[in-house]
Write an enzyme that holds these catalytic residues in place. Sequence first.
Site, PDB file in Angstrom:
ATOM      1  N   THR A 157       0.856  -1.179   0.000  1.00 45.35           N
ATOM      2  CA  THR A 157       0.000   0.000   0.000  1.00 45.35           C
ATOM      3  C   THR A 157       0.895   1.232   0.000  1.00 45.35           C
ATOM      4  O   THR A 157       2.021   1.178   0.478  1.00 45.35           O
ATOM      5  CB  THR A 157      -0.848  -0.046   1.281  1.00 45.35           C
TER       6      THR A 157
ATOM      7  N   GLY B 238     -10.464  -2.477   3.087  1.00 47.50           N
ATOM      8  CA  GLY B 238      -9.465  -2.425   4.162  1.00 47.50           C
ATOM      9  C   GLY B 238      -9.517  -1.118   4.933  1.00 47.50           C
ATOM     10  O   GLY B 238     -10.508  -0.385   4.896  1.00 47.50           O
TER      11      GLY B 238
HETATM   12  N1  ASP Z   1      -3.773  -1.935   4.690  1.00 48.33           N
HETATM   13  C1  ASP Z   1      -4.045  -2.474   3.373  1.00 48.33           C
HETATM   14  C2  ASP Z   1      -5.366  -3.195   3.421  1.00 48.33           C
HETATM   15  O1  ASP Z   1      -5.611  -3.916   4.366  1.00 48.33           O
HETATM   16  C3  ASP Z   1      -2.998  -3.407   2.872  1.00 48.33           C
HETATM   17  C4  ASP Z   1      -1.554  -2.937   2.976  1.00 48.33           C
HETATM   18  O2  ASP Z   1      -1.250  -2.023   3.728  1.00 48.33           O
HETATM   19  O3  ASP Z   1      -0.671  -3.489   2.279  1.00 48.33           O
HETATM   20  O4  ASP Z   1      -6.119  -3.094   2.489  1.00 48.33           O
END
Ligand code: ASP
Length: 365
Positions: free
Chosen positions: A233, A263
Amino acid sequence: MANQKNQPSGKGCAVLVVHGGAGAINREKLTASRERQCLSTLEQALRAGFKVINDGGASLDAVVAAVKVLEDAPVFNAGKGSCMTRNGKIEMDAAVMEGTKLAAGAVASITCVKNPVTAARAVLQYCPHHVLLVGGGADAFARKIAEEAGLKIVDPSYFRTKNAEETLKRFLEMEKVLKKKGKRPSGLTTGAGQGDEDKSPAELMELEDLGDIEDFPGIVMPELDKTGKKYGTVGAVAVDRSGALAAATSTGGTVGKDPGRVGDSPIIGAGTFADNETCAVSATGTGEHFIRNVIGHEVSALIRYKGVSLQEAARQAIFVNLARTRGDGGIIAINRAGEFAMHYNTLGMYRGVVFADGSVATAIF
Ligand code: ASP
């Protein structure tokens, strides 16, 4: 640049901080060229954001400019290069928030905007009665406002990469094998999923430890390929010359997520938060845990109600609050004084900072 145990210093005030995801980044498997690619993309993002602020622009525009660079780079899990749902589709989430009026905009499960962060920005700007639009509604809004808001509409095939396809394939294979053992891969890092709180740390380690995966030749952690690639992300936080704070986060979510899963990134107060009176925060990690612990707002609340420093609030949010449900991930945060924090409980977090004099520092471990 040093990690959270050893914060970089001595370059004056920070202006903008970015991240490209936190997770089980395997140092040995990370090739020099891959490392260079990630660090140089982070640097480009920092420079794009810095230019906005240095030209007298707003922190909100700066975080959008920085995140756009990261979304366009297929090495990160946002925009081009986003990971896939279990049925092979790409559904992206993004949010922006500015700390002066606490104005926010977010989209979830969006499929057609080249830079989802710009769609989130458009919700903030053109959708006065709503903060978060999802799925078909978000896509329809984006198409409707595209010309006025300068959004680029693309075919969903634009986001697909071979890497994302292979990663999903490996995830589904791994899921099949682990299912027989009563286990499930998280689709993100070495962390646990919701409902795993009653497991002992040893059981949790076993759940997604690389050692576990070695039992299954040919199957690697979902976010890693043989060269140690990690999907992350992306996010940015910034303070501009007027002292206004802003945060932005954008993601493809987690590998093999169920269609419709949202998310923490587009959830204001969880993965994205900004308040001039406290700080701006962008998170990365197992989103469900960041939602349940309301991590972004937690950092702000610790500063506001407990009077702790930004550094201490960010540290507590990850190592005390997120730890309550054994979540994995990291955050970046900044305040009006240009103090910043980068904390993570994973092996690494792609991250960088640009200071008021224009100097940049980037790091992974
Ligand atoms: N926080 C993001 C999600 O759960 C994923 C990530 O941070 O890589 O969608």
